[in-house]
Write a protein that holds these residues in place. Structure first.
Motif, PDB file in Angstrom:
ATOM      1  N   ALA A  11       0.830  -1.208   0.000  1.00 16.79           N
ATOM      2  CA  ALA A  11       0.000   0.000   0.000  1.00 16.79           C
ATOM      3  C   ALA A  11       0.862   1.255   0.000  1.00 16.79           C
ATOM      4  CB  ALA A  11      -0.927  -0.007   1.210  1.00 16.79           C
ATOM      5  N   GLU A  12       1.953   1.228   0.739  1.00 14.04           N
ATOM      6  CA  GLU A  12       2.843   2.386   0.776  1.00 14.04           C
ATOM      7  C   GLU A  12       3.537   2.586  -0.574  1.00 14.04           C
ATOM      8  OE1 GLU A  12       5.877   4.300   4.020  1.00 14.04           O
ATOM      9  OE2 GLU A  12       5.679   2.129   3.932  1.00 14.04           O
ATOM     10  N   ALA A  13       3.919   1.489  -1.221  1.00 18.11           N
ATOM     11  CA  ALA A  13       4.541   1.591  -2.546  1.00 18.11           C
ATOM     12  C   ALA A  13       3.545   2.122  -3.574  1.00 18.11           C
ATOM     13  CB  ALA A  13       5.083   0.231  -2.972  1.00 18.11           C
ATOM     14  N   VAL A  14       2.293   1.680  -3.494  1.00 17.56           N
ATOM     15  CA  VAL A  14       1.258   2.182  -4.403  1.00 17.56           C
ATOM     16  C   VAL A  14       1.016   3.661  -4.156  1.00 17.56           C
ATOM     17  CG1 VAL A  14      -1.216   2.007  -4.942  1.00 17.56           C
ATOM     18  CG2 VAL A  14       0.174  -0.056  -4.782  1.00 17.56           C
ATOM     19  N   LEU A  15       1.017   4.072  -2.901  1.00 15.54           N
ATOM     20  CA  LEU A  15       0.862   5.487  -2.576  1.00 15.54           C
ATOM     21  C   LEU A  15       1.988   6.320  -3.182  1.00 15.54           C
ATOM     22  CD1 LEU A  15      -0.562   7.730  -0.871  1.00 15.54           C
ATOM     23  CD2 LEU A  15       1.107   7.196   0.897  1.00 15.54           C
ATOM     24  N   ALA A  16       3.205   5.823  -3.108  1.00 15.44           N
ATOM     25  CA  ALA A  16       4.342   6.550  -3.692  1.00 15.44           C
ATOM     26  C   ALA A  16       4.169   6.700  -5.202  1.00 15.44           C
ATOM     27  CB  ALA A  16       5.647   5.832  -3.375  1.00 15.44           C
ATOM     28  N   ALA A  21       2.676  10.027  -9.835  1.00 15.01           N
ATOM     29  CA  ALA A  21       1.825  10.214 -11.023  1.00 15.01           C
ATOM     30  C   ALA A  21       1.088  11.545 -10.965  1.00 15.01           C
ATOM     31  CB  ALA A  21       0.834   9.063 -11.140  1.00 15.01           C
ATOM     32  N   SER A  22       0.651  11.964  -9.782  1.00 13.44           N
ATOM     33  CA  SER A  22      -0.019  13.260  -9.677  1.00 13.44           C
ATOM     34  C   SER A  22       0.959  14.408  -9.920  1.00 13.44           C
ATOM     35  CB  SER A  22      -0.711  13.403  -8.324  1.00 13.44           C
ATOM     36  OG  SER A  22       0.236  13.440  -7.294  1.00 13.44           O
ATOM     37  N   ALA A  23       2.216  14.228  -9.527  1.00 17.76           N
ATOM     38  CA  ALA A  23       3.228  15.255  -9.818  1.00 17.76           C
ATOM     39  C   ALA A  23       3.447  15.377 -11.317  1.00 17.76           C
ATOM     40  CB  ALA A  23       4.539  14.911  -9.114  1.00 17.76           C
ATOM     41  N   VAL A  24       3.534  14.255 -11.990  1.00 16.73           N
ATOM     42  CA  VAL A  24       3.699  14.279 -13.447  1.00 16.73           C
ATOM     43  C   VAL A  24       2.471  14.905 -14.098  1.00 16.73           C
ATOM     44  CG1 VAL A  24       3.888  12.797 -15.481  1.00 16.73           C
ATOM     45  CG2 VAL A  24       5.304  12.345 -13.481  1.00 16.73           C
ATOM     46  N   TRP A  25       1.283  14.588 -13.597  1.00 20.31           N
ATOM     47  CA  TRP A  25       0.046  15.150 -14.151  1.00 20.31           C
ATOM     48  C   TRP A  25       0.038  16.672 -14.013  1.00 20.31           C
ATOM     49  CZ3 TRP A  25      -3.969  17.905 -11.945  1.00 20.31           C
ATOM     50  CH2 TRP A  25      -5.085  18.081 -12.758  1.00 20.31           C
ATOM     51  N   VAL A  56       9.020  15.000  -4.092  1.00 21.86           N
ATOM     52  CA  VAL A  56       9.812  14.794  -2.878  1.00 21.86           C
ATOM     53  C   VAL A  56       9.066  13.870  -1.919  1.00 21.86           C
ATOM     54  CG1 VAL A  56      10.678  15.964  -0.810  1.00 21.86           C
ATOM     55  CG2 VAL A  56      11.139  16.911  -3.051  1.00 21.86           C
ATOM     56  N   LEU A  57       7.743  14.017  -1.822  1.00 21.82           N
ATOM     57  CA  LEU A  57       6.962  13.125  -0.974  1.00 21.82           C
ATOM     58  C   LEU A  57       7.025  11.691  -1.502  1.00 21.82           C
ATOM     59  CD1 LEU A  57       5.004  12.745   1.401  1.00 21.82           C
ATOM     60  CD2 LEU A  57       3.143  13.208  -0.195  1.00 21.82           C
ATOM     61  N   ALA A  58       6.946  11.520  -2.813  1.00 19.90           N
ATOM     62  CA  ALA A  58       7.056  10.183  -3.396  1.00 19.90           C
ATOM     63  C   ALA A  58       8.435   9.590  -3.134  1.00 19.90           C
ATOM     64  CB  ALA A  58       6.769  10.236  -4.892  1.00 19.90           C
ATOM     65  N   GLY A  60      10.417  10.306  -0.584  1.00 20.11           N
ATOM     66  CA  GLY A  60      10.466   9.941   0.838  1.00 20.11           C
ATOM     67  C   GLY A  60       9.714   8.660   1.127  1.00 20.11           C
ATOM     68  N   THR A  61       8.562   8.484   0.484  1.00 20.79           N
ATOM     69  CA  THR A  61       7.796   7.256   0.679  1.00 20.79           C
ATOM     70  C   THR A  61       8.540   6.063   0.092  1.00 20.79           C
ATOM     71  OG1 THR A  61       5.784   8.576   0.529  1.00 20.79           O
ATOM     72  CG2 THR A  61       5.533   6.216   0.358  1.00 20.79           C
ATOM     73  N   GLY A  62       9.162   6.266  -1.069  1.00 17.88           N
ATOM     74  CA  GLY A  62       9.957   5.188  -1.658  1.00 17.88           C
ATOM     75  C   GLY A  62      11.135   4.805  -0.785  1.00 17.88           C
ATOM     76  N   ILE A  63      11.796   5.798  -0.197  1.00 15.28           N
ATOM     77  CA  ILE A  63      12.904   5.514   0.709  1.00 15.28           C
ATOM     78  C   ILE A  63      12.410   4.756   1.932  1.00 15.28           C
ATOM     79  CG2 ILE A  63      14.563   6.599   2.293  1.00 15.28           C
ATOM     80  CD1 ILE A  63      14.956   8.760   0.177  1.00 15.28           C
ATOM     81  N   HIS A  64      11.231   5.105   2.406  1.00 16.81           N
ATOM     82  CA  HIS A  64      10.664   4.410   3.555  1.00 16.81           C
ATOM     83  C   HIS A  64      10.359   2.956   3.220  1.00 16.81           C
ATOM     84  CE1 HIS A  64       7.790   3.621   6.871  1.00 16.81           C
ATOM     85  NE2 HIS A  64       8.677   4.367   7.526  1.00 16.81           N
ATOM     86  N   VAL A  65       9.888   2.700   2.001  1.00 17.79           N
ATOM     87  CA  VAL A  65       9.630   1.325   1.564  1.00 17.79           C
ATOM     88  C   VAL A  65      10.942   0.541   1.519  1.00 17.79           C
ATOM     89  CG1 VAL A  65       8.913  -0.081  -0.413  1.00 17.79           C
ATOM     90  CG2 VAL A  65       7.505   1.825   0.326  1.00 17.79           C
ATOM     91  N   VAL A  66      11.973   1.155   0.953  1.00 20.93           N
ATOM     92  CA  VAL A  66      13.280   0.483   0.900  1.00 20.93           C
ATOM     93  C   VAL A  66      13.808   0.230   2.303  1.00 20.93           C
ATOM     94  CG1 VAL A  66      15.687   0.786   0.196  1.00 20.93           C
ATOM     95  CG2 VAL A  66      13.847   1.349  -1.385  1.00 20.93           C
ATOM     96  N   GLN A  67      13.586   1.170   3.196  1.00 18.01           N
ATOM     97  CA  GLN A  67      14.031   0.999   4.578  1.00 18.01           C
ATOM     98  C   GLN A  67      13.323  -0.189   5.218  1.00 18.01           C
ATOM     99  OE1 GLN A  67      12.866   4.158   7.124  1.00 18.01           O
ATOM    100  NE2 GLN A  67      13.784   3.279   8.929  1.00 18.01           N
ATOM    101  N   ASP A  68      12.027  -0.333   4.976  1.00 19.44           N
ATOM    102  CA  ASP A  68      11.297  -1.462   5.543  1.00 19.44           C
ATOM    103  C   ASP A  68      11.749  -2.788   4.953  1.00 19.44           C
ATOM    104  OD1 ASP A  68       9.871   0.152   7.205  1.00 19.44           O
ATOM    105  OD2 ASP A  68       8.067   0.213   5.970  1.00 19.44           O
ATOM    106  N   LEU A  69      12.132  -2.777   3.682  1.00 17.23           N
ATOM    107  CA  LEU A  69      12.581  -4.011   3.049  1.00 17.23           C
ATOM    108  C   LEU A  69      13.974  -4.426   3.507  1.00 17.23           C
ATOM    109  CD1 LEU A  69      11.359  -3.613  -0.630  1.00 17.23           C
ATOM    110  CD2 LEU A  69      10.529  -5.220   1.088  1.00 17.23           C
ATOM    111  N   THR A  70      14.857  -3.467   3.727  1.00 17.29           N
ATOM    112  CA  THR A  70      16.250  -3.795   4.047  1.00 17.29           C
ATOM    113  C   THR A  70      16.533  -3.845   5.541  1.00 17.29           C
ATOM    114  OG1 THR A  70      16.890  -1.477   3.920  1.00 17.29           O
ATOM    115  CG2 THR A  70      17.094  -2.793   1.914  1.00 17.29           C
ATOM    116  N   GLY A  71      15.616  -3.414   6.344  1.00 14.07           N
ATOM    117  CA  GLY A  71      15.860  -3.356   7.785  1.00 14.07           C
ATOM    118  C   GLY A  71      15.833  -1.913   8.239  1.00 14.07           C
TER     119      GLY A  71
END
Length: 98
Positions: A11-16, A21-25, A56-58, A60-71
């Protein structure tokens, strides 16, 4: 990893992706009709700055997803918090009237 954690991570990855996508739009709308970009039926005074804040929010969310995956890395946590702070600052400048 428990099922709930996997669902929250997806869900967090989809949010990112949706925020990016909204930034690109916003950038595409600004390039098509400069000065007449609307978001939720309200005019956006600085669409490129708002798009940057969303990017920037996307990030940060992507970094948070990577953080959860790697520890729980302290460095990634600090970078994620820094991107959240940058998002708030950019958003405050983007919402300021022209």
């Amino acid at each position: 990893m428990p099922t709930v954690d996997v669902l929250l991570l997806v869900a967090e990855a989809v949010l990112a992706v949706l925020v990016l996508a909204s930034a690109v739009w916003l950038v595409v709308q600004h390039n098509r009709r400069p000065g007449r970009v609307r978001l939720f039926r309200r005019p956006v005074p600085r669409p490129r700055l708002l798009a940057g804040a969303y990017a920037v929010l996307a990030l940060g969310t992507g970094i948070h997803v990577v953080q959860d995956l790697t520890g729980n890395s302290l460095t990634l946590l600090l970078i994620s918090l820094a991107t959240l702070g940058a998002f708030v600052i950019l958003l405050s400048f983007a919402r300021r009237p022209v």
